[in-house]
Every structure is written in structure tokens, then in C-alpha cells.
Write a protein that holds these residues in place. Structure first.
Motif, short mmCIF file in Angstrom:
data_model
loop_
_atom_site.label_atom_id
_atom_site.label_comp_id
_atom_site.label_asym_id
_atom_site.label_seq_id
_atom_site.Cartn_x
_atom_site.Cartn_y
_atom_site.Cartn_z
N GLN A 183 -38.18 15.83 30.12
CA GLN A 183 -38.12 17.20 29.62
C GLN A 183 -39.51 17.82 29.62
OE1 GLN A 183 -36.36 17.03 25.73
NE2 GLN A 183 -34.27 17.15 26.53
N TYR A 203 -36.35 16.73 36.55
CA TYR A 203 -34.90 16.55 36.36
C TYR A 203 -34.45 15.18 36.85
CZ TYR A 203 -29.90 17.12 37.22
OH TYR A 203 -28.54 16.94 37.25
N ASN A 205 -35.15 12.39 34.64
CA ASN A 205 -34.49 12.52 33.33
C ASN A 205 -35.51 12.75 32.22
OD1 ASN A 205 -32.20 12.67 31.70
ND2 ASN A 205 -32.31 10.49 31.17
#
Length: 270
Positions: free
Chosen positions: A162, A157, A160
Motif C-alpha cells: 500500500q 499492486y 500486495n
């Protein structure tokens, strides 16, 4: 003043315990007779021994009680008590999970299930691709692995990024140690940055693996490990790296441990 025998009755502790409290400077007698070494305690110490006994009932350690008494710090006592509540809550959760597992076993027995459950586990060879993963390696207890997984998700997280695949746990120990397992949590990510720019990103090398898929609680994964290890030996392969689990589902998505799906993988060479 009270003799040590009288004081032991007041505090509901043995004279041996009171002597130990004296030795560790937790509660020293107000007076010691120089001739016979008899110990005596004061009225003011009655409340102290009662508080010590009370805090011991709460599960506080003697070292913690001593610090509180030495500092006369109510805020510190509150902190210790809050920590104890957290321990109790965690223990209650563990006991609840254990109760549910036992109840599930009883239901299976009542329905005519076998004493020892078996699965028709099939081992297959897979050529794994190299993956970019966020990872953390730690020496920790098996119960704490979920916390390490949470930290890796936090890393993803904060960077940034996924996730692009299921969580994996790599086991580096040659011998299993439930309290001090050398593990690495790896979570595949959609690569957006160079792995050289972060200590928490790496390339998880692919290659040939012997794998089987196990359905059931993590506590029974040993059956899958035994199956793969036996297959490797019988088919003239050799271990080529640390084994790892791939959690195709888990507690985050499934409530019943009997429905957990885990792929057990051993890197191998011919």
C-alpha cells in the motif's frame, strides 16, 4: 504503358519522387529503356501509386508502406493505421491541454494579470526521514513520466503493498533533456517486506533538504528550482544529492494545473 511524366500526373507526385520510390524499391517502373533510361509504368501500377499516396496522407512512413506492399498484408496495414489513430488521439489530447493553458492565460490577461507571474516562494530547511519506496528509474521523455508512475503503482499492486505517501520524481541529469531525462519515480509504501527481496523496492535516504512549495503547472516549476538554488548559494550550503519533486496533488486529483501543489527539494550539506 505510361511515361514517368504521365504517371506523375496520375499519381499526383513529382517525377523526382517516383525516381526516389525506384531507388528505395518501393515502386519500380515496369520497364526502363536501355538506351535513354526512360522509365515506364503499367496500368496495374496505377492502383499502387494511388494507394501509396493515400497512405502517405494518413501519415504512414514509407518504410511501413513498403512492408505492407511487399507482404500484401491487410492485417499489418490495419495495425499501422490503428497505431496512427492512437498517435492522433494523443496529439489531440496534447493540443487540448495546450488550448486550455492558452485560454487560461488569456483570462488572466483580461483580468489585469501581470505578463510574468510571480509567487512569493519561501525556502526552508527540512530534515527528511528515510522512506521505504517502490521505485523505477528510466531514461524517458518528460511527457512519458506519467506512464512510469503508472508502472510503479502496478508494481505496488502486484506486491500486495500500500502507498503511504505522495509520488516523488528524482532528477539525476546535470543538464536538462526534455526527450531523454534520467529520472526515478519513487512512491513511499507501508513496509511489509524486505527491500532485498525485490528490485523495485529501496530505501530512499533522508537527510537535510532545502525545500519550497510551488503552486501551479509543472511547466513553471523552474521558478521554484531557481529560488532554491539561489538560497543554497546565498546561505553557504552545498548540494548533497539529486533534486526531487514531491507531488502533493496532481492530475489524478485536480483538474486545473494552476492548482497543482509541488514541493521542490534539494538535499544539502553545510
Amino acid at each position: 504503358m505510361y511515361t514517368i511524366g504521365q504517371f506523375s500526373k496520375i499519381g499526383k507526385v513529382s517525377t523526382k519522387t517516383l525516381r526516389y520510390y525506384d531507388d528505395i524499391d518501393l515502386l519500380k517502373p515496369i520497364h526502363v529503356d536501355s538506351e535513354n533510361q526512360y522509365r515506364y509504368y503499367s496500368d496495374e501500377q496505377v492502383l499502387i501509386i494511388l494507394l501509396i499516396s493515400e497512405l502517405k496522407e494518413y501519415g504512414l512512413k514509407l518504410e511501413e508502406i513498403k512492408v505492407v506492399l511487399d507482404r500484401q498484408n491487410a492485417a499489418l496495414l490495419k495495425e499501422f493505421l490503428m497505431n496512427k489513430i492512437a498517435e492522433i488521439d494523443n496529439e489531440m489530447q496534447r493540443n487540448l491541454k495546450l488550448r486550455n493553458l492558452i485560454q487560461s492565460k488569456i483570462i488572466k490577461i483580461e483580468s489585469g494579470g501581470n505578463l510574468m507571474e510571480t509567487q512569493d516562494l519561501k525556502v526552508e530547511l527540512k530534515e527528511r526521514e528515510t522512506l521505504t519506496v517502490a521505485s523505477r528509474r528510466a531514461t524517458t521523455s518528460m511527457e512519458n513520466i506519467s506512464n512510469v508512475i503508472g508502472k510503479v503503482f502496478e508494481d505496488i499492486y502486484h506486491m500486495n503493498l500500500q502507498p503511504s505517501g505522495p509520488v516523488m520524481t528524482v532528477y539525476y541529469d546535470k543538464e536538462f533533456d526534455v526527450e531523454n531525462a534520467d529520472i526515478e519515480i519513487c512512491i513511499p509504501i507501508i513496509k511489509k517486506v524486505s527491500t532485498e527481496k525485490s528490485d523495485n523496492l529501496k530505501e530512499f535516504m533522508g537527510g537535510l533538504t532545502a525545500c519550497t512549495t510551488f503552486i501551479g503547472p509543472y511547466s513553471k516549476l523552474g521558478a521554484a528550482y531557481a529560488k532554491v538554488m539561489k538560497w543554497i548559494e546565498e546561505n553557504d550550503y552545498k548540494n548533497a544529492g539529486a533534486p526531487y519533486d514531491i507531488y502533493l496533488n496532481g492530475p489524478r486529483t485536480v483538474n486545473n494545473p494552476d492548482q497543482f501543489i509541488t514541493e521542490v527539494c534539494f538535499p544539502v550539506i553545510k
